[in-house]
Write a protein that holds these residues in place. Structure first.
Motif, short mmCIF file in Angstrom:
data_model
loop_
_atom_site.label_atom_id
_atom_site.label_comp_id
_atom_site.label_asym_id
_atom_site.label_seq_id
_atom_site.Cartn_x
_atom_site.Cartn_y
_atom_site.Cartn_z
N MET A 192 -20.23 -8.94 28.64
CA MET A 192 -20.90 -7.64 28.64
C MET A 192 -20.94 -7.05 30.05
SD MET A 192 -21.47 -6.69 25.63
CE MET A 192 -22.39 -5.23 26.08
N HIS A 193 -21.20 -7.92 31.03
CA HIS A 193 -21.18 -7.47 32.43
C HIS A 193 -19.79 -6.95 32.79
CE1 HIS A 193 -21.69 -7.48 36.78
NE2 HIS A 193 -20.62 -8.25 36.87
N THR A 194 -18.74 -7.68 32.37
CA THR A 194 -17.37 -7.29 32.68
C THR A 194 -17.03 -5.93 32.06
OG1 THR A 194 -16.58 -9.56 32.92
CG2 THR A 194 -14.94 -7.91 32.29
N PHE A 195 -17.37 -5.74 30.80
CA PHE A 195 -17.04 -4.47 30.13
C PHE A 195 -17.80 -3.30 30.76
CE2 PHE A 195 -16.15 -7.40 26.38
CZ PHE A 195 -14.78 -7.39 26.60
N GLY A 196 -19.03 -3.54 31.18
CA GLY A 196 -19.80 -2.49 31.84
C GLY A 196 -19.27 -2.17 33.22
N LYS A 197 -18.79 -3.20 33.94
CA LYS A 197 -18.30 -3.02 35.30
C LYS A 197 -17.05 -2.14 35.35
CE LYS A 197 -18.68 -4.32 39.69
NZ LYS A 197 -19.89 -4.02 40.50
N ALA A 198 -16.35 -2.01 34.23
CA ALA A 198 -15.14 -1.17 34.19
C ALA A 198 -15.43 0.26 34.62
CB ALA A 198 -14.54 -1.19 32.79
N ALA A 249 -13.57 4.37 38.49
CA ALA A 249 -13.86 5.44 39.46
C ALA A 249 -12.84 5.49 40.60
CB ALA A 249 -15.26 5.25 40.03
N LEU A 250 -12.16 4.38 40.89
CA LEU A 250 -11.19 4.35 41.98
C LEU A 250 -9.96 5.21 41.70
CD1 LEU A 250 -11.35 0.70 43.26
CD2 LEU A 250 -11.15 2.69 44.72
N LYS A 289 -11.93 -5.81 38.48
CA LYS A 289 -13.25 -5.89 39.14
C LYS A 289 -13.29 -7.01 40.16
CE LYS A 289 -15.69 -9.16 36.13
NZ LYS A 289 -16.97 -9.49 35.50
N TYR A 290 -12.56 -8.10 39.91
CA TYR A 290 -12.58 -9.23 40.84
C TYR A 290 -11.92 -8.89 42.17
CZ TYR A 290 -13.88 -11.94 36.73
OH TYR A 290 -14.52 -12.41 35.60
N TYR A 291 -10.96 -7.97 42.14
CA TYR A 291 -10.24 -7.59 43.35
C TYR A 291 -10.90 -6.43 44.07
CZ TYR A 291 -6.77 -10.54 41.10
OH TYR A 291 -6.14 -11.61 40.50
N PHE A 292 -11.54 -5.52 43.34
CA PHE A 292 -12.15 -4.34 43.95
C PHE A 292 -13.58 -4.59 44.41
CE2 PHE A 292 -9.41 -1.23 41.18
CZ PHE A 292 -8.27 -1.68 41.83
#
Length: 447
Positions: free
Chosen positions: A249-255, A260-261, A272-275
């Motif tokens: 759920m955290h991963t899907f929300g972090k998208a 935004a980039l 997300k792990y790279y940005f």
């Protein structure tokens, strides 16, 4: 004309994903008839639990299918049309180390990204190559459909070290995200969409999504992702179709932040792990990582259910369900077996598909799949931002494979240093030395 019946070996028969594949195969026997299913694993006890339940399921639902579970390569790989491979060298005990060792140094600990992915890749290369060699020895006309992780490193290893092998590397993560997109749009299935996508495995972007009439679906998805990421309307309203673990759920929300980039495209969640690596470290518990979550949830549920089925000798009320990635692998096998010319997202040598990118890079792009394998589609030129990110990550993947093939400590240190996730060469060396100690049993000796 009746479709030819297929013979399949599932390499990694003891995987918790294996029951999902079996359920999907059974649901699709009209489109993909099967005469034989084999399980192969080097862990007899683990495989036996899955196999005992599978034997009961097949007897009740498809008694015409011959079933074999074995730890003998010759028995497993003789007389087969497809190898469906999803092995995990070192199992979840080693995944736990992949995740926890980097976190000691304030670095992301993750299964396929950064140091954890590199460690896993160094274990996986030899295991996957061994399967390719068994297939070519005992069933040289067969195809291997490989989704053993980390798919990017494994794909580069097979390209470099087994360049003529009939192996196709795939990943279910885009499939899972596309299912969420379909839900956001109110569509019945991700198959109602036609997509354009480019990148590396766990490192890519959707550039165009249309319905079957050619209508542009990107604006509506972008509007949702800009506000909610890939969290679905059902989840936002507290009515999810299935229970999702907190880390996902955290991963899907972090998208939302990843998107935004570059709002011109839609991102794969793993970016997300790279940005935002520092956010992921802050969000992580060094004592309880994703590996622990899987062992406590999925592992326990699947093995408990398989053992229950084996004990009561019936699968009439089985709670085993089809997985997203299982449906994808059946579609791929069908495309090859019956020349369906299906459009699928696969990991293939670039060879000019992305015009301004390394032709030897293993890229993830749409392909048309038939009896001769994948025909990659041209994606054209890509923007500087994505190109720069991808070149750095391809460098990491190639260095890992070279380090494995040459037994080179120096190249593996360089790979870790080049990863966006690792802050500097000194920390890269500290992590590497700890990983070498933890992986003595699995990695080639590095000098």
């Amino acid at each position: 004309m009746a479709l030819k019946e297929q013979s399949i070996v599932v390499a990694g028969g003891g995987s918790t994903f294996t029951p999902g594949i079996i359920m999907m195969l059974l649901e699709n026997l009209d489109k993909f008839p099967i005469r034989q299913i084999k399980f192969y694993d080097n862990d007899y006890d683990r495989q036996k639990q899955i196999a005992d339940a599978t034997e009961i399921i097949l007897k009740e639902r498809a008694p015409q299918i011959k079933f074999v579970a074995t730890t003998d390569p010759e028995e497993a790989f003789t007389d087969i049309d497809f190898v469906m491979a999803h092995i995990r060298v070192g199992k979840y005990a080693m995944r736990e180390k992949d995740e926890k060792i980097p976190l000691k140094y304030g670095v992301v600990g993750q299964e396929t990204c950064g140091p954890g992915g590199i460690a896993y890749g160094m274990r996986s290369i030899g295991g996957v190559l061994e399967l390719v060699d068994y297939m070519e020895k005992y069933s040289p006309d067969a195809w291997m459909l490989n989704y053993s992780n980390p798919a990017a490193i494994v794909a580069e290893a097979t390209r470099k070290l087994r360049p003529n092998s009939k192996i196709i590397n795939i990943c279910d993560m885009p499939v899972g995200i596309e299912a969420r997109m379909a839900e956001i749009l109110g569509l019945e299935s991700r198959k109602d969409m036609t997509i354009r996508y480019y990148g590396l495995n766990h490192f890519g972007w959707w550039t165009d999504i249309r319905d079957k009439d050619g209508n542009d679906l990107m604006p509506k998805i972008k509007e949702h992702v800009a506000e909610h990421g890939y969290v679905t309307p059902g989840e936002l309203n507290g009515r999810p179709e299935e229970e999702i673990e907190p880390s996902w759920m955290h991963t899907f929300g972090k998208a939302k932040e990843v998107y935004a980039l570059d709002p011109k495209v839609l991102p794969n969640t793993y970016l997300k792990y790279y940005f935002y690596p520092q956010d992921e470290v802050e969000h992580s518990n060094p004592e309880h990582t994703r590996a622990n979550e899987v062992m406590e949830n999925r592992e326990k549920k699947v093995f408990s259910e398989c053992n229950r089925i084996a004990n009561i000798k019936t699968a009439k009320d089985a709670k085993l369900v089809t997985d997203d990635h299982a449906s994808y692998i059946v579609d791929l096998a069908r495309a090859i077996a019956y020349n369906t010319r299906e459009r699928m997202l696969l990991i293939v040598p670039n060879n000019g598909s992305i015009v301004n990118f390394d032709p030897t890079a293993m890229v993830e792009i749409p392909c048309i799949v038939g009896s001769q394998g994948p025909e990659p589609l041209t994606m054209g030129e890509i923007p500087r931002f994505q190109k720069g990110l991808m070149e750095q990550q391809v460098g990491v993947e190639k260095l890992v494979v070279e380090a494995w093939a040459e037994g080179s400590y120096q190249k593996l240190w360089q790979a870790l240093t080049l990863s966006r996730i690792v802050p500097n060469a000194r920390i890269a060396k500290q992590i590497l030395d700890d990983l070498i100690e933890a992986n003595k049993e699995y990695w080639p000796e590095l000098v």
